[in-house]
Design a protein around this motif. Structure first.
Motif, short mmCIF file in Angstrom:
data_model
loop_
_atom_site.label_atom_id
_atom_site.label_comp_id
_atom_site.label_asym_id
_atom_site.label_seq_id
_atom_site.Cartn_x
_atom_site.Cartn_y
_atom_site.Cartn_z
N CYS A 2 -7.62 3.96 -12.62
CA CYS A 2 -7.68 4.28 -11.19
C CYS A 2 -6.43 3.78 -10.47
CB CYS A 2 -8.94 3.65 -10.59
SG CYS A 2 -9.15 3.99 -8.83
N ALA A 3 -6.00 2.56 -10.77
CA ALA A 3 -4.80 2.01 -10.13
C ALA A 3 -3.56 2.82 -10.51
CB ALA A 3 -4.63 0.55 -10.53
N CYS A 58 -3.58 6.12 -8.53
CA CYS A 58 -3.28 5.93 -7.11
C CYS A 58 -1.77 5.87 -6.88
CB CYS A 58 -3.94 4.64 -6.60
SG CYS A 58 -5.72 4.76 -6.38
N SER A 63 -0.39 0.27 -6.61
CA SER A 63 -1.06 0.12 -7.91
C SER A 63 -1.48 -1.33 -8.16
CB SER A 63 -0.15 0.61 -9.04
OG SER A 63 0.02 2.00 -8.98
N THR A 82 -4.37 -2.24 -5.77
CA THR A 82 -5.58 -1.50 -6.17
C THR A 82 -6.22 -2.13 -7.40
OG1 THR A 82 -4.73 0.58 -5.26
CG2 THR A 82 -6.50 0.74 -6.88
N TYR A 83 -5.40 -2.45 -8.39
CA TYR A 83 -5.93 -3.03 -9.62
C TYR A 83 -6.55 -4.40 -9.36
CZ TYR A 83 -6.23 -4.58 -14.47
OH TYR A 83 -6.70 -5.04 -15.68
#
Length: 608
Positions: A488-489, A492, A530, A533-534
């Motif tokens: 997901c990261a 993004c 990233s 987000t992670y």
């Protein structure tokens, strides 16, 4: 304190000593690895044929997740010191591509002084990011492939590996073409007929016969190096690095001296507004970073050869900052002097050499052409092999360890690079050179996630045992072998950078200025997106595993020194094969012995 097993025949006592510090999960993972390495018995003709295709492993472990090239580096193979890392990063700077970087920077309407200012900032930041990203390799002796298993999961790692393979193939072809231009300097010094060779290809073929010959020769030079161990490339890299340095100094001194000054580019004024200048600085930094972002991403492939941590950091830092700034400045000054001397700004050494030979095909000019050609050809060869050839070999080995090692992977990229047709990048209206400024949008999210994962999530502690198991209890199994937080990261950061790639390569698309600004400065923005987000996903959905953020209790791969094992409270395995599996395979050790040991009260207390 670290312990040592008694050398000699494996005994029941040896197993008990080892298993006294192992958890039940460790034992299960070891047994799972043993099963993977044994594989299925080759019965059919097809399975026997596949068995013959397996990579040579000299009695070492081999499975669908492991071969000798993917193992953590043993202590005797730690041979890279300060000069090795200085040369590793000096090579991409003492190269044709970096020498001609000024043409792209001056095209942004920056002058020489402004361009160098942006490069200094860029190189310091790149050096810091490189050092951070090198730590898993330096401390745990693992390469980029295992890095990807750590952050994306056993199966999710294919995403990061495939990204890197694709970029390696393209960049290998690109640098091979530039290397062919360097070979032209050598051959032109031998023969005036070669210098003025007429083209016999149809007009539809965007290259000359002369360039085709030199490209083929350069490719042939590189092929034998596929059979050289990557860790042994450091010495020739140091030699060719300094040969190229002296050549650049000589060219710059000659041209500035002959011209009587640095030429018109040096005195140009910047007419941009303050806002425009700020964005151009940002884009210049990003543009420079993009060209070497793949080397930053797979730094662990080489940092694991480090013999001294401090010397390695210093070599990386100075190798990036000093040559990266000096060579670009030299290229701009040489081009500026050429503009005043010859009426044309030459941005590559082969163009300058061709001008000298055309002016006078004398012994002096031919000697200069030969030595410059040798220097730049050598630097291009080892730059391409270390940054792309061997790197792609490591990556492909991670995709199919049983059948691909570094040598086979490197040979593959050398053969497949022809398909890329790099001559079209330079001799047509190809958008490739524009697209090069976007290569970092694929690697930067991976680098950012890796740094956050290693320093903030794992607290600089990594379990090596779990890299080579398909067991769901393994640390890097996550969800069906994929770490959805990292995926997901990655998406993004990548998705926000892709629109800018489209705008830069397709002028017919209407530009969204906000997205274009993000693209111009993605070196700064993607790590924030990233990385944050992670880290945020790990706070919201923490990965709960009892070995997360812990070292192995046993040095299963014999890759640490006694001092390192003592600091990590890790047991040593001193045995001929350096592999814990043999302790479970010994003829005098039965399953009941293992069960008995695991049920021992002392072992149970240790596991708890």
């Amino acid at each position: 304190m670290a312990h040592n097993l008694e050398k000699g025949t494996v005994s029941n006592r040896d197993v008990r000593i080892v298993m006294s510090v192992m958890s039940n999960e460790d034992v299960q993972i070891v047994l799972d690895q043993q099963k993977l390495e044994r594989g299925e018995e080759a019965v059919s003709s097809w399975s026997k044929f596949l068995r013959k295709l397996e990579v040579p492993h000299e009695g070492k472990a081999l499975s669908v997740l492991r071969n000798p090239d993917l193992d953590p580096i043993a202590v005797p193979d730690r041979t890279w010191g300060f000069w090795s890392f200085f040369a590793y990063w000096g090579l991409p700077n003492f190269s044709v591509a970096t020498f001609s970087t000024g043409s792209a920077l001056l095209a942004l309407n920056l002058n020489v002084q402004q361009s160098i200012g942006a490069l200094v900032i860029a190189n310091v930041l790149i050096a810091a990011l490189t050092i951070l990203n090198s730590n898993p390799g330096i401390k745990y002796r693992i390469g980029y492939t295992l890095d990807q298993r750590m952050i994306f999961g056993i199966y999710g790692s294919y995403v990061g590996i495939i990204f890197r393979v694709g970029l390696s193939i393209v960049m290998y072809a690109f640098l091979s073409w530039l290397g062919g231009l360097c070979v032209n300097m050598i051959f032109s010094s031998f023969s005036l007929n070669y210098l003025h060779m007429t083209n016999t290809f149809p007009e539809s073929v965007p290259m000359t016969r002369r360039d085709c010959i030199s490209f083929l020769v350069f490719q042939l030079i590189q092929i034998p190096l596929s059979f050289v161990k990557p860790r042994k490339a450091n010495i020739p890299s140091i030699v060719t690095c300094f040969m190229a340095l002296f050549s650049i100094i000589g060219m710059m001194a000659y041209l500035i001296s002959k011209n009587g000054g640095p030429g018109p580019y040096y005195y140009e004024k910047v007419t941009l507004s303050t806002s425009e200048r700020s964005w151009m600085w940002l884009f210049a930094i990003t543009l420079w970073y993009s060209g070497i972002s793949t080397g930053v991403a797979n730094q662990s492939d080489y940092s694991r050869f480090s013999s001294n941590t401090t010397a390695s950091y210093l070599g990386m830092f100075l190798g990036i900052v000093l040559p990266g700034t000096f060579v670009s400045l030299a290229g701009m000054l040489c081009a500026s002097a050429c503009l005043e001397l010859y009426g044309t700004a030459y941005w590559t050494p082969d163009e300058m050499v061709a001008q000298w030979l055309d002016d006078s095909y004398s012994a002096k000019a031919r000697a200069a052409a030969f030595f410059l050609g040798i220097s730049f050809t050598g630097s291009q060869v080892y730059l391409n092999m270390t940054q792309n050839g061997y790197a792609c070999g490591f990556d492909l080995a991670g995709l199919a360890p049983k059948y691909i090692n570094v040598t086979r992977g490197t040979l593959f990229v050398q053969l497949i690079s022809w398909v890329v047709q790099p001559w079209t990048f330079f001799n047509t209206n190809s958008s490739f050179l524009d697209a090069m400024s976007s290569f970092g949008i694929f690697t930067t999210p991976i680098i950012s996630i890796n740094v956050v994962d290693y320093f903030l999530i794992r607290k600089r502690k990594v379990s090596l045992l779990d890299f080579y198991t398909l067991s769901p209890i393994g640390l890097y199994w996550y969800w069906h072998g994929v770490n959805l937080r990292a995926i997901c990261a990655l998406l993004c950061g990548l998705s926000l950078g892709l629109p800018g790639l489209v705008y830069s390569t397709n002028s017919s698309v209407k530009v969204n200025q906000s997205m274009m600004n993000f693209f111009d400065g993605y070196f700064f923005f993607i790590p924030l997106i990233s990385g944050a987000t992670y880290y945020g996903l790990n706070l919201l959905f923490p990965y709960k595993h009892n070995r997360n953020g812990k070292d192995d209790t046993v040095d299963y791969f014999n890759c640490f020194t006694e001092e390192e094992r003592t600091a990590r409270n890790m047991m040593a395995l001193e045995n001929e094969n350096h592999n814990i599996l043999q302790y479970f395979e010994a003829d005098d050790i039965s399953v009941s012995d293992i069960d008995e040991t695991m049920n021992d009260p002392k072992v149970k207390r240790n596991n708890e």
